[in-house]
Scaffold this active site. Structure first.
Site, PDB file in Angstrom:
ATOM      1  CD  GLU A   1      -3.376  -1.788   7.728  1.00 25.85           C
ATOM      2  OE1 GLU A   1      -2.225  -1.939   7.309  1.00 25.85           O
ATOM      3  OE2 GLU A   1      -4.096  -0.834   7.396  1.00 25.85           O
TER       4      GLU A   1
ATOM      5  CG  ASN B   1      -1.790   1.228   1.311  1.00 27.05           C
ATOM      6  OD1 ASN B   1      -1.872   2.009   0.362  1.00 27.05           O
ATOM      7  ND2 ASN B   1      -2.457   1.408   2.432  1.00 27.05           N
TER       8      ASN B   1
ATOM      9  CG  HIS C   1      -5.992   2.318   5.266  1.00 23.34           C
ATOM     10  ND1 HIS C   1      -5.512   3.239   6.178  1.00 23.34           N
ATOM     11  CD2 HIS C   1      -4.997   1.413   5.081  1.00 23.34           C
ATOM     12  CE1 HIS C   1      -4.283   2.910   6.522  1.00 23.34           C
ATOM     13  NE2 HIS C   1      -3.937   1.806   5.872  1.00 23.34           N
TER      14      HIS C   1
ATOM     15  CD  GLU D   1      -2.900   5.811   6.600  1.00 22.48           C
ATOM     16  OE1 GLU D   1      -3.008   5.719   5.358  1.00 22.48           O
ATOM     17  OE2 GLU D   1      -1.909   5.390   7.221  1.00 22.48           O
TER      18      GLU D   1
ATOM     19  CB  SER E   1       5.189  -0.758  12.181  1.00 22.85           C
ATOM     20  OG  SER E   1       4.712   0.550  12.391  1.00 22.85           O
TER      21      SER E   1
ATOM     22  N   GLY F   1       2.502   3.045  10.856  1.00 22.05           N
ATOM     23  CA  GLY F   1       3.463   4.133  10.673  1.00 22.05           C
ATOM     24  C   GLY F   1       4.179   4.561  11.941  1.00 22.05           C
TER      25      GLY F   1
ATOM     26  CE  LYS G   1      -0.191   3.461   4.778  1.00 15.80           C
ATOM     27  NZ  LYS G   1      -0.104   3.650   6.221  1.00 15.80           N
TER      28      LYS G   1
HETATM   29  P1  13P Z   1       2.943   1.001   7.728  1.00 13.84           P
HETATM   30  O1  13P Z   1       3.467  -0.320   7.231  1.00 13.84           O
HETATM   31  O2  13P Z   1       3.671   2.181   7.121  1.00 13.84           O
HETATM   32  O3  13P Z   1       2.850   1.049   9.202  1.00 13.84           O
HETATM   33  O4  13P Z   1       1.459   1.138   7.176  1.00 13.84           O
HETATM   34  C1  13P Z   1       0.574   0.107   7.394  1.00 13.84           C
HETATM   35  C2  13P Z   1      -0.626   0.378   6.617  1.00 13.84           C
HETATM   36  O5  13P Z   1      -1.425   1.235   6.968  1.00 13.84           O
HETATM   37  C3  13P Z   1      -0.828  -0.382   5.388  1.00 13.84           C
HETATM   38  O6  13P Z   1      -2.106  -0.206   4.898  1.00 13.84           O
END
Ligand code: 13P
Length: 242
Positions: A161, A5, A93, A95, A203, A167, A7
């Site tokens: 997640e 992903n 997601h 976010e 992460s 992150g 992002k």
């Molecule tokens: P990270 O691997 O950067 O923590 O992000 C995880 C994530 O949100 C994948 O969708």
């Protein structure tokens, strides 16, 4: 499944380099279990390069708009995503849930829209730190899964997640991942969700991936930051065979 992903990262130049490095580094046998989810503006280019070089990766979008009607300025429908070359789409997601207040009813519409268009869904769930500390993790996950009520037979990859692990560099404890995944598996049975794979995200990098993947109840990984480096992503995926 191994889902990269990106992002809101990347460029056309980065995409070309990333796919060239994937060709060099990612084991041939593992490629069919990988899904690249770049920003929507790069999907078409990614699809063309993957086909031209016979790379064998699938493509996913990071979001889809519900099929309210065609008068939705800025909207991207499931059929448009298919047209660009997507086979999958991420829905829910954290976010987007947090930044755009995505409600359960909106997510349900997105799941429906994706399915009508023939896209396979990667549905994300996870509790915040506040919810975890209040002892509400199970309740939160169960509520998030209830979106599937009356959507039986919709095949989904579910990605667990924990929001506090995204992150932050804080991967959840292995016993905690195990406990949560087992709970999700139970709930998907109760709710008649057609679960094709259950992935962990938060992460993950090549130092933590092997231990997480050693759990029987983890069938894949949803990788953010570490997926931006093709060599690191390949290392994570290749580690299952080494
Ligand atoms: P990270 O691997 O950067 O923590 O992000 C995880 C994530 O949100 C994948 O969708």
């Amino acid at each position: 499944m191994f889902i990269a992903n990106w992002k809101m990262n990347g460029s056309e130049a980065m995409l070309k380099i990333w796919l060239a490095e994937i060709k060099e580094n990612l084991n041939q046998d593992a490629r069919s279990s990988c899904i690249l989810c770049p920003p929507v503006c790069f999907i078409s280019q990614a699809s063309k390069i993957i086909q031209r070089d016979d790379l064998g990766l699938a493509i996913g979008a990071q979001d889809v708009d519900p099929e309210i009607h065609s008068a939705l300025t800025g909207g991207i429908s499931g059929s448009m995503l298919k047209d660009l070359g997507s086979e999958y789409v991420i829905v829910g997601h954290s976010e987007r849930r947090v930044n755009f207040n995505e409600s359960s009813s909106l997510l349900k519409s997105k799941l429906e829209a994706a399915t009508i268009s023939g896209l396979k869904v990667i549905f994300c769930i996870g509790e915040s730190l506040e919810e975890k500390e209040a002892g509400k993790s199970f309740e939160v996950l169960e509520n998030q899964l209830k979106v599937y009520n009356s959507l039986t037979n919709l095949e989904s990859i579910i990605a667990y997640e924990p929001v506090w692990a995204i992150g932050t560099g804080k991967v959840a404890e292995i016993s905690y991942i195990s406990e949560m995944h087992n709970f999700i598996i139970e709930k998907t049975k109760e709710l008649n969700i057609n679960l094709i794979s259950l992935a962990y995200g938060g992460s993950v990098n090549s130092s933590s991936s092997k231990e997480i993947l050693s759990l029987e109840e983890v069938n894949g990984l949803l990788i953010g930051g570490a997926s931006l480096e093709a060599k690191e992503f390949s290392k994570i995926v290749n580690s299952i065979e080494n």
